[in-house]
Design a protein around this motif. Structure first.
Motif, PDB file in Angstrom:
ATOM      1  N   GLY A 221       0.789  -1.215   0.000  1.00 30.46           N
ATOM      2  CA  GLY A 221       0.000   0.000   0.000  1.00 30.46           C
ATOM      3  C   GLY A 221       0.826   1.271   0.000  1.00 30.46           C
ATOM      4  O   GLY A 221       0.295   2.363  -0.219  1.00 30.46           O
ATOM      5  N   GLU A 222       2.134   1.135   0.261  1.00 29.38           N
ATOM      6  CA  GLU A 222       3.023   2.311   0.298  1.00 29.38           C
ATOM      7  C   GLU A 222       3.834   2.466  -0.982  1.00 29.38           C
ATOM      8  O   GLU A 222       4.615   3.414  -1.103  1.00 29.38           O
ATOM      9  N   LEU A 223       3.676   1.547  -1.925  1.00 31.96           N
ATOM     10  CA  LEU A 223       4.420   1.634  -3.180  1.00 31.96           C
ATOM     11  C   LEU A 223       4.152   2.963  -3.882  1.00 31.96           C
ATOM     12  O   LEU A 223       3.022   3.442  -3.933  1.00 31.96           O
ATOM     13  N   GLY A 224       5.223   3.551  -4.405  1.00 24.42           N
ATOM     14  CA  GLY A 224       5.093   4.793  -5.152  1.00 24.42           C
ATOM     15  C   GLY A 224       5.254   6.046  -4.320  1.00 24.42           C
ATOM     16  O   GLY A 224       5.368   7.148  -4.874  1.00 24.42           O
ATOM     17  N   LYS A 225       5.305   5.905  -2.982  1.00 22.29           N
ATOM     18  CA  LYS A 225       5.486   7.094  -2.141  1.00 22.29           C
ATOM     19  C   LYS A 225       6.961   7.500  -2.153  1.00 22.29           C
ATOM     20  O   LYS A 225       7.847   6.651  -2.224  1.00 22.29           O
ATOM     21  N   PRO A 226       7.243   8.790  -2.076  1.00 21.30           N
ATOM     22  CA  PRO A 226       8.623   9.263  -2.253  1.00 21.30           C
ATOM     23  C   PRO A 226       9.554   8.947  -1.082  1.00 21.30           C
ATOM     24  O   PRO A 226       9.116   8.849   0.073  1.00 21.30           O
ATOM     25  N   TYR A 227      10.815   8.804  -1.411  1.00 22.33           N
ATOM     26  CA  TYR A 227      11.858   8.668  -0.401  1.00 22.33           C
ATOM     27  C   TYR A 227      12.172  10.048   0.170  1.00 22.33           C
ATOM     28  O   TYR A 227      12.251  11.045  -0.551  1.00 22.33           O
ATOM     29  N   SER A 228      12.347  10.091   1.486  1.00 22.33           N
ATOM     30  CA  SER A 228      12.780  11.323   2.141  1.00 22.33           C
ATOM     31  C   SER A 228      13.558  10.932   3.385  1.00 22.33           C
ATOM     32  O   SER A 228      13.044  10.211   4.248  1.00 22.33           O
ATOM     33  N   GLY A 235       3.397   9.870   4.515  1.00 22.54           N
ATOM     34  CA  GLY A 235       3.497  10.401   3.162  1.00 22.54           C
ATOM     35  C   GLY A 235       4.792  10.100   2.456  1.00 22.54           C
ATOM     36  O   GLY A 235       4.848  10.063   1.222  1.00 22.54           O
ATOM     37  N   SER A 236       5.862   9.880   3.219  1.00 17.35           N
ATOM     38  CA  SER A 236       7.175   9.592   2.626  1.00 17.35           C
ATOM     39  C   SER A 236       7.996   8.794   3.631  1.00 17.35           C
ATOM     40  O   SER A 236       7.658   8.739   4.828  1.00 17.35           O
ATOM     41  N   PHE A 237       9.077   8.194   3.156  1.00 15.31           N
ATOM     42  CA  PHE A 237       9.865   7.288   3.996  1.00 15.31           C
ATOM     43  C   PHE A 237      11.337   7.324   3.621  1.00 15.31           C
ATOM     44  O   PHE A 237      11.681   7.590   2.470  1.00 15.31           O
ATOM     45  N   ASP A 238      12.191   7.008   4.620  1.00 18.00           N
ATOM     46  CA  ASP A 238      13.516   6.500   4.281  1.00 18.00           C
ATOM     47  C   ASP A 238      13.435   4.992   4.517  1.00 18.00           C
ATOM     48  O   ASP A 238      12.369   4.469   4.873  1.00 18.00           O
ATOM     49  N   CYS A 239      14.531   4.264   4.332  1.00 19.14           N
ATOM     50  CA  CYS A 239      14.426   2.799   4.312  1.00 19.14           C
ATOM     51  C   CYS A 239      13.943   2.222   5.649  1.00 19.14           C
ATOM     52  O   CYS A 239      12.983   1.447   5.701  1.00 19.14           O
ATOM     53  N   VAL A 294       9.336 -10.006   0.006  1.00 12.79           N
ATOM     54  CA  VAL A 294       7.975 -10.334  -0.444  1.00 12.79           C
ATOM     55  C   VAL A 294       7.900 -11.713  -1.088  1.00 12.79           C
ATOM     56  O   VAL A 294       6.821 -12.158  -1.500  1.00 12.79           O
ATOM     57  N   GLY A 295       9.038 -12.410  -1.177  1.00  6.41           N
ATOM     58  CA  GLY A 295       9.059 -13.725  -1.805  1.00  6.41           C
ATOM     59  C   GLY A 295       9.615 -13.660  -3.210  1.00  6.41           C
ATOM     60  O   GLY A 295       9.702 -12.594  -3.827  1.00  6.41           O
ATOM     61  N   GLY A 296       9.996 -14.805  -3.732  1.00  5.14           N
ATOM     62  CA  GLY A 296      10.484 -14.889  -5.101  1.00  5.14           C
ATOM     63  C   GLY A 296      11.751 -14.100  -5.360  1.00  5.14           C
ATOM     64  O   GLY A 296      12.012 -13.688  -6.487  1.00  5.14           O
ATOM     65  N   GLY A 297      12.546 -13.855  -4.320  1.00  3.42           N
ATOM     66  CA  GLY A 297      13.792 -13.117  -4.488  1.00  3.42           C
ATOM     67  C   GLY A 297      13.612 -11.615  -4.582  1.00  3.42           C
ATOM     68  O   GLY A 297      14.551 -10.900  -4.940  1.00  3.42           O
ATOM     69  N   SER A 298      12.427 -11.100  -4.246  1.00  3.50           N
ATOM     70  CA  SER A 298      12.162  -9.669  -4.339  1.00  3.50           C
ATOM     71  C   SER A 298      11.870  -9.064  -2.973  1.00  3.50           C
ATOM     72  O   SER A 298      11.482  -9.767  -2.040  1.00  3.50           O
ATOM     73  N   PHE A 299      12.030  -7.743  -2.877  1.00  5.17           N
ATOM     74  CA  PHE A 299      11.724  -7.053  -1.628  1.00  5.17           C
ATOM     75  C   PHE A 299      11.214  -5.648  -1.924  1.00  5.17           C
ATOM     76  O   PHE A 299      11.477  -5.075  -2.989  1.00  5.17           O
ATOM     77  N   ILE A 300      10.476  -5.092  -0.974  1.00  7.29           N
ATOM     78  CA  ILE A 300       9.963  -3.726  -1.075  1.00  7.29           C
ATOM     79  C   ILE A 300      10.827  -2.831  -0.197  1.00  7.29           C
ATOM     80  O   ILE A 300      11.118  -3.181   0.957  1.00  7.29           O
ATOM     81  N   HIS A 301      11.207  -1.671  -0.722  1.00  8.93           N
ATOM     82  CA  HIS A 301      12.073  -0.779   0.052  1.00  8.93           C
ATOM     83  C   HIS A 301      11.929   0.655  -0.436  1.00  8.93           C
ATOM     84  O   HIS A 301      11.373   0.924  -1.500  1.00  8.93           O
ATOM     85  N   ALA A 302      12.432   1.569   0.405  1.00  9.30           N
ATOM     86  CA  ALA A 302      12.538   2.984   0.023  1.00  9.30           C
ATOM     87  C   ALA A 302      14.013   3.199  -0.322  1.00  9.30           C
ATOM     88  O   ALA A 302      14.856   3.279   0.571  1.00  9.30           O
TER      89      ALA A 302
END
Length: 326
Positions: A221-228, A235-239, A294-302
């Motif tokens: 649900g946080e995909l696409g939010k900017p890194y800060s 609204g934004s994230f660092d890792c 997230v599985g399959g060798g992938s991960f979600i990150h900022a």
């Protein structure tokens, strides 16, 4: 068809400039990645020390109050030896009818005196230890504040580099825009693939139970939010701000520091990774990045300044050092 020998020198020069600027951007991003997580780690340690200092200060006040109350009670008993009326220790001793009773009462009075002395001695020692610990914490807090101030200065220097970064980006805006459009299409495909896999329970989603695997749904649900840098949502994230935010929605408290998060759970081997596990990466020998598997060798990150929360492969990021299951 244009041969390499007759290629447009303007295009060739432009490509060389783009490659050069991308290299410069990568160097800035790497420096920022390390400094931001150093800052987050130092801030986490400072906040922890402040919490400890607050607790110790409160305990020291309690010890002082208890000591005063005990001392006051003892003083009242001692004073009773000299007051008229009522039974004092001395009157108890003098009112005994035989030697055995006198010796018994004398022993009782001595025991009370010894107990009072031990209580006072123990309280004084507790106060002494608490005061010494408080002094050590104050010194520790001062040193950590100096470290945070130093890192803030570093962040100021990095901010100046970020301004240069934006200028560099402007010089290759056309190429970057094209790359971002391509990346956006790629992210949409990855997101759809993971959603389908997560819902159907295919091999891409390794774990579908309650708890950690729910972190994948929150992170999606946080995909696409900017890194800060320094940001922890919504609204934004660092890792580490992203991973902290995601797990906070699940009732799990994590520190805002990738290094501290590495010590916030069970270490997991790469072969045993499950969705929701935290995966860590290092630059220069120190942990500086974290994401959610997230599985399959992938991960979600900022990832970094100028980027957004996204899906990447473990292999493409580089510097993988390990995983933790909160």
């Amino acid at each position: 068809m244009t041969s390499p020998a007759t290629a447009n020198p303007l295009n060739t020069g432009r490509q060389a400039e783009v490659r050069k600027i991308k290299t410069q951007l990568s160097q800035i991003d790497q420096q920022l990645d390390v400094v931001v997580e150093e800052y987050n780690s130092a801030s986490h340690s400072l906040n922890k020390t402040k919490s400890e200092l607050k607790i110790v200060s409160a305990k020291l006040v309690e010890a002082e109050q208890e000591s005063s109350q005990r001392q006051e009670a003892i003083n009242k008993r001692v004073a009773s030896l000299y007051r008229q009326g009522g039974l004092s220790y001395l009157e108890v001793l003098l009112s005994t009818s035989d030697l055995d009773q006198f010796l018994y009462c004398l022993e009782l009075v001595e025991r009370l005196a010894d107990r009072d002395a031990r209580i006072i001695a123990d309280l004084k020692e507790s106060k002494k230890e608490a005061a010494a610990y408080k002094t050590a914490l104050v010194e520790k807090e001062s040193a950590q504040q100096a470290t945070v101030a130093e890192l803030q200065a570093k962040k100021g220097n990095i901010q100046a580099q970020l301004n240069d970064r934006n200028k560099l980006l402007a010089r290759i805006g056309r190429e970057i825009a094209a790359e971002r459009r391509a990346e956006s299409r790629k992210q949409a495909q990855l997101r759809d693939k993971i959603k389908v896999s997560y819902n159907r329970g295919s091999s891409v989603s390794v774990s579908r139970g309650e708890g950690r695997s729910s972190a994948v749904g929150v992170a999606m649900g946080e995909l696409g939010k900017p890194y800060s840098w320094g940001a922890d949502g919504p609204g934004s994230f660092d890792c580490s701000g992203l991973t902290q935010y995601v797990y906070r929605q699940l009732g799990v408290s994590l520190p805002h520091s990738s290094r501290a998060q590495y010590n916030s759970g069970q270490r997991i081997s790469r072969d045993d990774l499950e969705s929701g596990d935290l995966v860590f990466f290092a630059r220069g020998g120190s942990i500086s990045h974290v994401g959610i598997y997230v599985g399959g060798g992938s991960f979600i990150h900022a990832p970094q300044t100028g980027d957004v929360v996204k899906i990447s492969s473990l292999g493409s990021h580089g510097g993988y050092v390990g995983a933790v299951r909160p």
